[in-house]
Each structure stands twice: as structure tokens, then as C-alpha cells.
Write a protein that holds these residues in place. Structure first.
Motif, PDB file in Angstrom:
ATOM      1  N   UNK A  86       0.681 -25.516  97.028  1.00 27.35           N
ATOM      2  CA  UNK A  86       1.580 -26.503  96.411  1.00 27.35           C
ATOM      3  C   UNK A  86       1.095 -26.853  95.014  1.00 27.35           C
ATOM      4  N   UNK A  87      -0.207 -27.001  94.844  1.00 29.31           N
ATOM      5  CA  UNK A  87      -0.777 -27.305  93.535  1.00 29.31           C
ATOM      6  C   UNK A  87      -0.467 -26.176  92.544  1.00 29.31           C
ATOM      7  N   UNK A  88      -0.598 -24.936  92.987  1.00 29.73           N
ATOM      8  CA  UNK A  88      -0.323 -23.786  92.130  1.00 29.73           C
ATOM      9  C   UNK A  88       1.141 -23.738  91.722  1.00 29.73           C
ATOM     10  N   UNK A  89       2.034 -23.860  92.689  1.00 30.42           N
ATOM     11  CA  UNK A  89       3.457 -23.687  92.421  1.00 30.42           C
ATOM     12  C   UNK A  89       4.049 -24.904  91.712  1.00 30.42           C
ATOM     13  N   UNK A  90       3.784 -26.095  92.230  1.00 35.15           N
ATOM     14  CA  UNK A  90       4.430 -27.301  91.702  1.00 35.15           C
ATOM     15  C   UNK A  90       3.781 -27.801  90.417  1.00 35.15           C
ATOM     16  N   UNK A  91       2.458 -27.727  90.324  1.00 33.71           N
ATOM     17  CA  UNK A  91       1.773 -28.313  89.168  1.00 33.71           C
ATOM     18  C   UNK A  91       1.481 -27.292  88.071  1.00 33.71           C
ATOM     19  N   UNK A  92       1.044 -26.087  88.465  1.00 38.10           N
ATOM     20  CA  UNK A  92       0.656 -25.089  87.466  1.00 38.10           C
ATOM     21  C   UNK A  92       1.864 -24.312  86.965  1.00 38.10           C
ATOM     22  N   UNK A  93       2.596 -23.710  87.883  1.00 39.90           N
ATOM     23  CA  UNK A  93       3.766 -22.929  87.488  1.00 39.90           C
ATOM     24  C   UNK A  93       3.448 -21.461  87.279  1.00 39.90           C
ATOM     25  N   UNK A  94       4.497 -20.653  87.324  1.00 40.77           N
ATOM     26  CA  UNK A  94       4.362 -19.193  87.240  1.00 40.77           C
ATOM     27  C   UNK A  94       3.826 -18.743  85.892  1.00 40.77           C
ATOM     28  N   UNK A  95       4.333 -19.287  84.796  1.00 40.85           N
ATOM     29  CA  UNK A  95       3.903 -18.797  83.482  1.00 40.85           C
ATOM     30  C   UNK A  95       2.434 -19.109  83.226  1.00 40.85           C
ATOM     31  N   UNK A  96       1.977 -20.304  83.590  1.00 39.68           N
ATOM     32  CA  UNK A  96       0.553 -20.625  83.424  1.00 39.68           C
ATOM     33  C   UNK A  96      -0.306 -19.724  84.303  1.00 39.68           C
ATOM     34  N   UNK A  97       0.122 -19.511  85.539  1.00 38.68           N
ATOM     35  CA  UNK A  97      -0.619 -18.648  86.461  1.00 38.68           C
ATOM     36  C   UNK A  97      -0.764 -17.248  85.863  1.00 38.68           C
ATOM     37  N   UNK A  98       0.353 -16.676  85.409  1.00 37.17           N
ATOM     38  CA  UNK A  98       0.315 -15.332  84.843  1.00 37.17           C
ATOM     39  C   UNK A  98      -0.531 -15.275  83.575  1.00 37.17           C
ATOM     40  N   UNK A  99      -0.410 -16.286  82.723  1.00 33.45           N
ATOM     41  CA  UNK A  99      -1.171 -16.289  81.467  1.00 33.45           C
ATOM     42  C   UNK A  99      -2.674 -16.419  81.717  1.00 33.45           C
ATOM     43  N   UNK A 100      -3.063 -17.231  82.691  1.00 35.81           N
ATOM     44  CA  UNK A 100      -4.481 -17.348  83.020  1.00 35.81           C
ATOM     45  C   UNK A 100      -5.035 -16.027  83.546  1.00 35.81           C
ATOM     46  N   UNK A 101      -4.282 -15.385  84.423  1.00 30.45           N
ATOM     47  CA  UNK A 101      -4.721 -14.093  84.967  1.00 30.45           C
ATOM     48  C   UNK A 101      -4.819 -13.060  83.842  1.00 30.45           C
ATOM     49  N   UNK A 102      -3.812 -13.030  82.977  1.00 32.77           N
ATOM     50  CA  UNK A 102      -3.799 -12.078  81.862  1.00 32.77           C
ATOM     51  C   UNK A 102      -5.003 -12.304  80.946  1.00 32.77           C
ATOM     52  N   UNK A 103      -5.320 -13.554  80.669  1.00 30.34           N
ATOM     53  CA  UNK A 103      -6.447 -13.866  79.789  1.00 30.34           C
ATOM     54  C   UNK A 103      -7.773 -13.428  80.412  1.00 30.34           C
ATOM     55  N   UNK A 104      -7.942 -13.705  81.702  1.00 32.99           N
ATOM     56  CA  UNK A 104      -9.187 -13.321  82.371  1.00 32.99           C
ATOM     57  C   UNK A 104      -9.291 -11.805  82.467  1.00 32.99           C
ATOM     58  N   UNK A 105      -8.153 -11.137  82.657  1.00 36.10           N
ATOM     59  CA  UNK A 105      -8.160  -9.674  82.716  1.00 36.10           C
ATOM     60  C   UNK A 105      -8.513  -9.037  81.372  1.00 36.10           C
ATOM     61  N   UNK A 106      -8.413  -9.791  80.297  1.00 31.57           N
ATOM     62  CA  UNK A 106      -8.759  -9.241  78.984  1.00 31.57           C
ATOM     63  C   UNK A 106     -10.274  -9.131  78.795  1.00 31.57           C
ATOM     64  N   UNK A 107     -11.051  -9.736  79.691  1.00 35.48           N
ATOM     65  CA  UNK A 107     -12.507  -9.624  79.604  1.00 35.48           C
ATOM     66  C   UNK A 107     -12.939  -8.290  80.220  1.00 35.48           C
ATOM     67  N   UNK A 108     -14.018  -7.712  79.716  1.00 33.15           N
ATOM     68  CA  UNK A 108     -14.449  -6.395  80.212  1.00 33.15           C
ATOM     69  C   UNK A 108     -14.809  -6.377  81.695  1.00 33.15           C
TER      70      UNK A 108
END
Length: 162
Positions: A86-108
Motif C-alpha cells: 500500500x505504501x508503494x502504490x498509494x504513496x510512492x507511485x509507479x513513476x517514482x518506483x520506476x525512476x528509483x529502479x532505473x537510477x539504481x540500475x545505472x550503477x555498475x
């Protein structure tokens, strides 16, 4: 007894002298020249607007939920609770979730598992989105005050006549 006392005082004096000499010698070491490889600059660079956005996104997650979701997405080794979904979906949202994952994936560190991490990320989001639909939190109202029942009147019985 006095001899052992004198020996102890001498040992303390010698130990103190040795420490003083070592401390004095260590001050004689010269500083490395300016610009040498051992010199570090500790000034932090200001955050970019994108990094500020990501920090704001990450701050929307409860700390324990951030740990659970991160562990599941990036390592696939932990389950996560309905509260965290619920915290992920209601408070964070899809775009923030995807952007955080994308940013972390940019690390080696995570480059070699990029595909499986994206798949787990989508799986976590889809699972949480369906849980959030099924488990819409119900507002819990305060319980109404319990009214005291009127006292039961007991008729006094006449005392026993003996």
C-alpha cells in the motif's frame, strides 16, 4: 614491600617516558606535498534536481518498506507486507518506483542483472497494485464510548427473624 613499590613507580615512569618519546617522534613526520594522491577533497557536490526528485520519492516509503521492496527487486530474496505494498502504490507511485529502479540500475553493481531486476520490479509493482485494490484500507473509527448500564436495584430482604 617498599622495594616492590619503588619498582612499580620506576616501571610507570619508564612506560610514560617511552610513550612521550614515541609521540614526539611521530610529530616529526612531514606532511605530504600539496596535490599528492593522498589528499582528498571531502566537499559534497550539490544534488541535481533529478537527485532531489529521487530523494523525495524515496522519502515517501517507510524505511522498513524501502528495505523490503529494495531487497525483493534487486535480490529477489524477501517477501513484503501488505502495508508496504500500500505504501508503494498509494504513496510512492509507479513513476517514482520506476525512476528509483532505473537510477539504481545505472550503477555498475547491478548492470549484469539488469533484465532480471526489471522483471522483478514489474512483478513487485503488479503484485502490489493488485493487493492495493483488494485490500483498500478501511478507516477505523474510534469506538463509541461504552455507556454504563444503570445499576440493578436489589430489593433489600428483610432480616431473618430468629
Amino acid at each position: 614491600m617498599a622495594a616492590s613499590h619503588t619498582v612499580c613507580i620506576m616501571l610507570v615512569f619508564i612506560a610514560s617516558f617511552v610513550l612521550l618519546v614515541q609521540t614526539g617522534l611521530s610529530d616529526d613526520v612531514t606532511d605530504p606535498p600539496i596535490g599528492s594522491p593522498t589528499e582528498y577533497i571531502y566537499a559534497e557536490e550539490p544534488l541535481s534536481s533529478y537527485q532531489i526528485y529521487l530523494n523525495n520519492c524515496a522519502n515517501q516509503l517507510y524505511p522498513i518498506c524501502g528495505e523490503e521492496i529494495f531487497s525483493n527487486v534487486f535480490f529477489g530474496n524477501q517477501t513484503f507486507s501488505n502495508i508496504c505494498c500500500l505504501n508503494l502504490v498509494k504513496d510512492l507511485g509507479k513513476s517514482c518506483h520506476d525512476d528509483l529502479v532505473k537510477y539504481i540500475l545505472s550503477t555498475p553493481k547491478f548492470q549484469k542483472n539488469k533484465v532480471s531486476i526489471w522483471e522483478r520490479s514489474e512483478q513487485v509493482w503488479n503484485d502490489c497494485a493488485s493487493r492495493a485494490q483488494d485490500n483498500t484500507p478501511v478507516e477505523v473509527e474510534a469506538e463509541p464510548p461504552v455507556e454504563a448500564e444503570p445499576p440493578v436495584e436489589i430489593e433489600a430482604e428483610a432480616p431473618y427473624n430468629v
